[in-house]
Design a protein around this motif. Structure first.
Motif, PDB file in Angstrom:
ATOM      1  N   PHE A  73       4.479  -3.322  -6.979  1.00 39.14           N
ATOM      2  CA  PHE A  73       4.987  -2.015  -7.366  1.00 39.14           C
ATOM      3  C   PHE A  73       5.930  -1.475  -6.299  1.00 39.14           C
ATOM      4  O   PHE A  73       5.656  -1.564  -5.101  1.00 39.14           O
ATOM      5  N   LEU A  75       8.351   1.790  -4.829  1.00 38.73           N
ATOM      6  CA  LEU A  75       8.369   3.246  -4.779  1.00 38.73           C
ATOM      7  C   LEU A  75       9.751   3.768  -4.420  1.00 38.73           C
ATOM      8  O   LEU A  75      10.508   3.116  -3.696  1.00 38.73           O
ATOM      9  N   ASP A 308       1.617   5.696  -1.628  1.00 34.06           N
ATOM     10  CA  ASP A 308       2.406   6.739  -2.265  1.00 34.06           C
ATOM     11  C   ASP A 308       2.394   8.016  -1.431  1.00 34.06           C
ATOM     12  O   ASP A 308       3.432   8.661  -1.226  1.00 34.06           O
ATOM     13  N   THR A 325       5.489   5.790  -7.272  1.00 30.93           N
ATOM     14  CA  THR A 325       5.628   4.467  -7.876  1.00 30.93           C
ATOM     15  C   THR A 325       6.507   4.564  -9.122  1.00 30.93           C
ATOM     16  O   THR A 325       6.333   5.451  -9.944  1.00 30.93           O
TER      17      THR A 325
END
Length: 454
Positions: A73, A75, A308, A325
């Motif tokens: 993932f 960000l 995050d 994300t």
């Protein structure tokens, strides 16, 4: 070494696959490097400084995600959250962007604490699913509306408040820009339908190139006095000193000018929107990648949430809006990405992008508008998950009110507060009080007090 760190064989992937997936993810979300400086620029922030801050914060958050959670993932500065900062906190509420960044910084610190416990997941679970979907849809429409405004397709009207532009009036400036947005939107949608990797970014670049051709042929005529500049970029070196115009500025504002109650409300609004954005994206992308366990939970979600939070805190200090994300991470997952190596590749591409800042910041708003409209469409898709049936009216109506409030009141926070208040009132009066969690009562009371005293 890579096998030891990312456990590639265990995840049935390879270095080549992960690199391709990382490049694919970056291509699909690199539009943020053009859009974010444009959006935050409307709040009075320097475009180059925002781009540099976005690149560095994206790198920090993505590397944390890769090394701590080993998830593919990526960000960056969240769409919707940047719009809330620029158009609600600064534009509507009238606060300085430094105050907004300080609120983002405080939000990040709170999320770091919450991410070290199970509180963040507990808060997410307390909010009704239909209302979560409503928030996503509302933000999507709001973002699309901003794109329509930025392109001058939607203009002010004294009789109807807003209306479509007159393409023939000022054709060589406003008219041609609005037309180019329409063309760019069709290009982006067609590429997306054909599943071309990086369709949104390609759409931005294609629209910009067509605009430059229009300038060469005289269809577009720059007029600095009315805000229509030359569409050709300057191929100069990035001025890294510009970062000083936003770095640490969140700590250089007197909060007494704002008021502690007002500041807390802004922080809370960022918290609420970011909470949905991150957890919703994590679950959505994980479901696509078949990463959820038998209980529907994501292994490693705690370090993912912490990444995050760290990126958000760092981004606020650097000079950008909330980092979260990206749902575009699903494109890398679709390309075979299964580990943090995918994220590592994307993270370094963001870092390299700093050297091309003059190009990204020169992209005109009519070229980024199709991206905003397209992202709005992708977020709007969540509306199919809301059950608009007679037996579900106490959840469907609050979701509906949340959706229409965001664009019509030009505020994400208004949509959220109206959605929560209506949910509590309707369920309470209609004999469904058992559905209301204690947290929802608290939130509803806080939002009612906001309208009563602010």
């Amino acid at each position: 070494m890579l096998e030891k760190i990312f456990k590639l064989k265990e995840h049935n992937t390879s270095v080549k696959t992960e690199i391709i997936a990382g490049i694919t993810t970056f291509m699909t979300m690199a539009y943020i490097l053009a859009v974010n400086p444009s959006v935050l620029g409307d709040a009075g922030m320097d475009g180059t400084a925002v781009l540099l801050a976005t690149c560095i914060a994206s790198f920090i958050g993505t590397i944390c995600m890769a090394l701590s959670a080993n998830l593919p993932f990526v960000l960056s500065a969240g769409m919707g959250l940047n719009a809330y900062l620029a158009y609600t906190v600064v534009g509507v509420m009238g606060y300085h962007w430094q105050v907004a960044l300080l609120a983002v910084f405080v939000e990040g610190l709170i999320f770091i604490v919450l991410s070290l416990t199970n509180v963040r997941e507990a808060i997410f679970d307390a909010i009704p699913l239909n209302l979560k979907k409503g928030v996503s849809v509302g933000i999507g429409i709001f973002i699309a509306f901003i794109g329509l405004q930025n392109s001058k397709l939607v203009i002010a009207n004294s009789s109807t408040l807003v209306s479509i532009t007159n393409f023939t009036k000022d054709f060589h400036s406003a008219g041609i820009c609005a037309l180019l947005t329409v063309i760019g939107l069709f290009i982006t949608v067609i590429l997306y339908i054909k599943q071309v990797p990086g369709s949104i970014l390609i759409g931005i670049l294609a629209t910009w190139i067509i605009g430059m051709l229009c300038q060469v042929t005289g269809l577009y005529v720059p007029n600095v006095k009315t805000g229509y500049y030359s569409l050709f970029p300057t191929f100069a070196m990035t001025d890294f000193s510009k970062l000083g115009e936003t770095f640490g500025k969140c700590f250089q504002y007197d909060l007494n000018k704002v008021g502690i109650v007002n500041f807390i409300i802004v922080v809370f609004s960022f918290l609420f929107v970011d909470l949905f954005d991150t957890l919703g994206t994590l679950v959505g992308v994980s479901t696509k990648a078949n990463m959820l366990d038998e209980n529907g939970k994501l292994p490693g979600i705690k370090p993912a949430l912490l990444s995050d939070a760290i990126a958000t805190t760092a981004g606020a200090v650097l000079g950008t809006s909330t980092v979260t994300t990206f749902v575009e991470s699903s494109s890398g997952v679709a390309a075979g990405g299964r580990t943090g190596l995918t994220a590592i590749v994307s993270g370094f591409l963001f870092l390299i992008s700093m050297f091309f800042a003059p190009i990204f910041t020169a992209i005109p708003s009519f070229a980024t508008a199709p991206a905003l409209i397209m992202v709005g469409f992708l977020m709007f898709g969540a509306i199919t998950d809301i059950k608009f049936t007679d037996d579900n009216m106490t959840e469907a109506v609050p979701a509906y009110l949340c959706i229409i409030s965001m664009p019509l009141f030009y505020s994400i926070s208004e949509g959220i507060s109206i959605g929560i208040i209506s949910y509590v009132i309707l369920n309470l009066i209609c004999g469904k009080a058992k559905k209301i969690t204690p947290l929802m009562y608290i939130l509803a009371i806080l939002f009612i007090l906001k309208y009563a005293f602010l």
